[in-house]
Design an enzyme around this catalytic site. Structure first.
Site, PDB file in Angstrom:
ATOM      1  N   HIS A 106     -45.507 -34.134 -16.506  1.00 18.82           N
ATOM      2  CA  HIS A 106     -46.263 -33.601 -17.608  1.00 18.82           C
ATOM      3  C   HIS A 106     -46.400 -31.995 -17.529  1.00 18.82           C
ATOM      4  O   HIS A 106     -46.577 -31.627 -16.497  1.00 18.82           O
ATOM      5  CB  HIS A 106     -47.638 -33.972 -17.766  1.00 18.82           C
ATOM      6  CG  HIS A 106     -48.372 -33.748 -18.708  1.00 18.82           C
ATOM      7  ND1 HIS A 106     -48.533 -34.446 -20.079  1.00 18.82           N
ATOM      8  CD2 HIS A 106     -49.506 -32.605 -19.224  1.00 18.82           C
ATOM      9  CE1 HIS A 106     -49.215 -33.822 -20.948  1.00 18.82           C
ATOM     10  NE2 HIS A 106     -49.879 -32.971 -20.283  1.00 18.82           N
ATOM     11  N   GLU A 673       3.356 -11.874 -26.337  1.00 19.36           N
ATOM     12  CA  GLU A 673       3.260 -12.604 -24.811  1.00 19.36           C
ATOM     13  C   GLU A 673       3.507 -13.957 -25.259  1.00 19.36           C
ATOM     14  O   GLU A 673       2.310 -14.671 -25.510  1.00 19.36           O
ATOM     15  CB  GLU A 673       2.127 -12.415 -23.939  1.00 19.36           C
ATOM     16  CG  GLU A 673       2.489 -12.615 -22.403  1.00 19.36           C
ATOM     17  CD  GLU A 673       1.815 -13.739 -22.093  1.00 19.36           C
ATOM     18  OE1 GLU A 673       2.378 -14.841 -22.051  1.00 19.36           O
ATOM     19  OE2 GLU A 673       0.280 -13.731 -21.813  1.00 19.36           O
ATOM     20  N   CYS A 707       0.366 -19.059 -18.045  1.00 21.89           N
ATOM     21  CA  CYS A 707       1.720 -18.521 -18.834  1.00 21.89           C
ATOM     22  C   CYS A 707       2.835 -18.501 -17.985  1.00 21.89           C
ATOM     23  O   CYS A 707       3.878 -18.499 -18.008  1.00 21.89           O
ATOM     24  CB  CYS A 707       1.504 -17.567 -19.714  1.00 21.89           C
ATOM     25  SG  CYS A 707       0.389 -16.223 -18.848  1.00 21.89           S
TER      26      CYS A 707
END
Length: 902
Positions: A106, A673, A707
């Site tokens: 509570h 890129e 990448c």
């Protein structure tokens, strides 16, 4: 112990998880029925663990427990019921059934504030102490014996949300776990609640939350914050219902200049100021409200309530006039050649230099103790009259820029509460997209919806570009010194570091990034990037050039490096924050303004970044963020006549299209890129242990969504079989799992469409005759998980030998012992040239191979070793232009040649 968890919400979910980690057996999870097809977090978590889940719409009828419900519960054999947060009425037959009974959380210090709106009433009553209680359930309403209580200080401006997030949520979870531990150890107390001080208040609802204006300002403030955010304290004004949020007490005693807002029943009209809405109690004291919700549900800054209200010069109070005269004396001392300092006196036209700016700032700060004043403030308000207006606004706490209202999505995850903006960021404000269009961003770990995100339209792009252009041409960004610009970027980097764990958590949620990796790489390198380029701001310089003199006169020729203007940054989804940082840091360091389009599937860290730029003091309009589709937002940026540069990371196909659009529109400067199929050549004379370790990293780092990932490994014949054996052995040790788990090695792929492409990629490899050694399938669990995969016997003509997977797929080909030139020819037989690598102990071979490899980066006896100071970019169809290093600055600068004759 055998525990039944009965409850709901993220709080219930966290308690459930922590109890299981403590070694308890949760025999059942009882939660509320699905709402609009969406399951409660507690139920979802329990189902994931295979724990029985029950979603009863009710537990009793006509005052009697439903026999079927009781039977299902009793079949579990629970020894304790734990109710972390439960909105349902649980029959006493269930409460008293277990050996140890039931315990309930509570959120108040019982016996004070019994009832369902305990947190609200703690604030409404202005309690100085708050906290929570864990008690033994009985047949009363929050009246059972106390087991445990913890308290905290309630801050003067706490709201329901801040108190809950700061203390009641995190400490409440710990408290529930501690309570169960005490029960298990037989040490749990049962302390009867005292009757003294007991209170019960009803549930706060919208209809009961109307503001009573006939009370002191502090009581009104407590009422507003006690109803913030739910249900919202409201009043009637301007013929509509207005709901107030974000209240603070104003103890200055000074009423800021503004527009009157008549409020029926209020002691005095409110005043709409640039700081917000000033309200008055019946004691004439003030409070300030920052946000207002209109009757139609729209939330606005209180300072914007009267749109189009003209900004007028402040009328100074008597005390402020005294301060103004003292400041006039400072100006007079610094400008001795000026007979009399008037409002129109210009500091710099009167002969002041930069050293005088420092003196002025320090003297005024000493005069006005506690004032935050910076050098650029003098440049922005160079006449005495403007300077006094700026000074008084600061003294009043009335920020001329205004504060940004942010509608956060708040989530409790990874043992913390994260707050994520989800709207477009344009001109320094978070706003809805045109037509209020939104889309769902998905958590790849389980496929669930994280939140709705605003979906930018063409008109939104135009607004963002206009804001960026205005900030570049007319704003203070272009007027402050390069060194001050660097200071702002350093401040931004510091803020990113302060929020590092939150940013990494968001990357894990939105992109599936493994949290421990995100801390170091996704976020860690982002911070390093901004610090690196912040240091470059005041080191961008031109040169003097000797030319043929125009005799008998002489000439001086020099070059200047200038920002290009408004830049569009289009970033991918694999490293959402890091790719943003790689481009944006250099762009801002060069003095440009920017419109950022994050990947549609991973927008959240970009939006959090936008918030941090505001906190860092980056002027409005300098940074704008537009989540949305590439075909719409990216295309409009490429076509827009006011955008002078596009920086793009993504596929070669899209890069070609962007390049074409930039050429046709206004011959924009472009850096690209693009895709890669990076070769990694492993010679027999290498350190095989290191080659295996780095070879694994070259492919599986960040789930292969990298990448520069090694798209193809060429392994010399004599070590091929041993290399493959060791790799497969290491692959089988990798733990695939939740990216937020600290021992996870491999998280989910970024989104569902990408997962499907990886499946097709591997199926094609098998079909063409490559040997699938391991992996190649989706992991059988919720979410977008793909097995780390290894192919051997890959021939040059095969699809998987030529095309990038952008996933955790290792492609291995043999080459004959000693045949260096042939393997180089095979490695270079690709239209891509982003990165490459070689492993050998022979320095001559390493130098020869690094010379011959056609790639923008060559790694020798390492891989993935990028650094903020080292230029990064590709050859051939992997693009052109550089990120990182000094070379990246040139992508965002233009060189102007100036020739004098004298």
């Amino acid at each position: 112990m055998k525990i039944a968890v009965i409850g709901q919400s993220l709080f219930g979910q966290e308690v459930y998880c922590h109890l299981r980690k403590e070694g308890h057996e949760v025999v059942g999870g009882f939660t509320v029925p699905d709402k609009d097809g969406k399951a409660d977090p507690l139920g979802l978590e329990a189902e994931k663990d295979g724990v029985p889940v029950f979603k009863f719409s009710r537990w009793r009828a006509k005052g009697q427990a439903l026999p079927d419900v009781v039977a299902k519960y009793q079949a579990l054999g629970a020894e304790l019921n734990v109710l972390p947060f439960c909105s349902q009425f649980i029959p006493m037959e269930i409460i008293n059934a277990p050996q140890h009974g039931s315990i309930i959380y509570h959120p108040s210090l019982l016996p004070r504030h019994r009832g369902a709106s305990a947190i609200n009433w703690t604030l409404i009553h202005g309690d100085k102490k708050g906290g929570f209680s864990i008690f033994w359930a009985d047949d009363g309403l929050d009246t059972g014996d106390l087991l445990l209580q913890k308290e905290c200080e309630v801050l003067p401006d706490d709201t329901v949300s801040t108190l809950y997030n700061r203390f009641l949520f995190p400490e409440g979870i710990k408290g529930m776990v501690q309570a169960v531990r005490l029960i298990a150890e037989g040490k749990a107390p049962r302390l009867p609640q005292p009757e003294e001080g007991a209170t019960y208040e009803g549930i706060q609802k919208k209809e009961t939350a109307k503001i009573n204006w006939d009370q002191p300002a502090e009581a009104i403030h407590n009422w507003i914050r006690g109803n913030d955010k739910v249900p919202g304290a409201w009043t009637e004004a301007c013929e509509q219902k207005l709901t107030f949020f974000n209240s603070t007490l104003n103890t200055s005693g000074l009423v800021p200049e503004g527009d009157a807002l008549p409020i029926p029943g209020a002691h005095r009209p409110g005043v709409v100021t640039k700081a917000g809405l000033i309200l008055f109690g019946n004691d004439d004291k003030m409070l300030l409200v920052k946000n207002i919700q209109l009757e139609d549900g729209k939330m606005i800054l209180a300072s914007n309530f009267f749109k189009g209200a003209a900004s007028s010069a402040l009328e100074l109070t008597e005390a402020e006039l005294v301060t103004a005269e003292a400041v006039r004396s400072v100006w007079q001392r610094i400008l001795p050649n000026v007979l009399e300092v008037e409002d129109s006196t210009d500091f710099f036209k009167s002969g002041a230099a930069s050293v005088d700016v420092v003196r002025l700032v320090e003297e005024v700060k000493e005069l006005c103790d506690g004032l935050e004043l910076e050098n650029e403030d003098v440049y922005m308000a160079s006449t005495f009259g403007d300077f006094i207006q700026l000074l008084v606004r600061k003294l009043r706490g009335d920020d001329e820029e205004g504060e940004c209202s942010i509608d956060y999505v708040e989530m409790a995850v990874n043992k913390r509460t994260i707050r994520i903006p989800h709207q477009l960021f344009i001109g320094g404000e978070f706003v809805d997209a045109e037509g209020a269009k939104t889309y769902e961003t998905i958590n790849p770990t389980d496929g669930s919806v994280i939140c709705q995100v605003s979906l930018a339209q063409v008109t939104d792009v135009d607004k963002a570009v206009a804001a960026a252009k205005d900030a570049f041409e007319n704003g203070r960004w272009g007027k402050i010194s390069a060194r001050d610009r660097g200071r702002l970027l350093y401040r931004l980097a510091d803020l990113m570091e302060q929020h590092q764990e939150e940013l990494a958590t968001i990357e894990a949620l939105d992109a599936g990034a493994v949290y421990t990796l995100a801390l170091k790489t996704h976020v860690g390198m982002s911070i390093q990037t901004f610090r690196y380029f912040a240091g470059w701001c005041d080191k961008i310089q031109g040169s003097t050039i000797p030319i043929n003199q125009a005799r008998p006169n002489r000439n001086l020729t020099l070059t200047r490096k200038e920002p290009v203007g408004v830049c569009g940054i289009i970033i991918p989804w694999n490293y959402p924050l890091m790719m943003l940082s790689w481009k944006t840091a250099a762009c801002l360091a060069a003095g440009n303004t920017v419109v950022i389009k994050p990947a549609q599937v991973t927008p959240l860290t970009a939006l959090k970044f936008a918030e941090l730029t505001l906190k860092a003091g980056i002027p409005k309009g300098v940074v704008n963020v537009l989540p949305g589709s590439g075909s719409l937002v990216g295309q409009r940026l490429s076509d827009h006549p006011d955008v002078r540069k596009i920086g793009f990371t993504g596929s070669t196909e899209v890069g070609k299209h962007i390049m074409k659009s930039c050429a046709i529109s206004n011959v924009k400067k472009v850096s690209l890129e693009l895709g890669g199929k990076s070769p990694l050549i492993i010679f027999a004379d290498c350190d095989l242990n290191k080659a295996v370790q780095m070879g694994m990293s070259s492919v599986f780092f960040n789930k292969g969504e990298n990448c520069i990932a090694a798209g193809r490994l060429f392994v010399e014949d004599s070590i091929h079989d041993e290399f493959v054996r060791r790799v497969v052995e290491e692959v089988r040790k990798m733990k695939v799992g939740d990216p937020l788990d600290r021992d996870t090695d491999h998280g989910p792929q970024n989104h569902h469409a990408h997962l499907m492409k990886l499946m097709e990629y591997c199926q094609r490899g098998v079909k063409e005759g490559a040997t699938l050694v391991c992996g190649g399938n989706q992991v059988p669990r919720p979410g977008f998980f793909f097995e780390p995969t290894v192919f051997t016997d890959v021939e040059d003509h095969m699809f998987i030998a030529k095309e990038e997977s952008f996933g955790p797929v290792m492609i291995i080909s043999r080459f004959a012992d000693g045949d260096v030139d042939t393997v180089l020819s095979r490695a270079n037989a690709t239209e891509f040239g982003l990165a490459s690598g070689v492993f050998t102990r022979d320095i001559n071979k390493a130098l020869y191979v690094s010379d011959k490899l056609q790639a923008g980066t060559v790694f020798v006896n390492t891989y993935n070793k990028t650094d903020v100071a080292a230029p990064f970019g590709g050859f051939k169809q992997s693009g052109f232009g550089k990120d990182l290093g000094e070379a990246a600055l040139n992508e965002y600068l233009r060189v102007k040649t100036v020739t004098f004759e004298y």
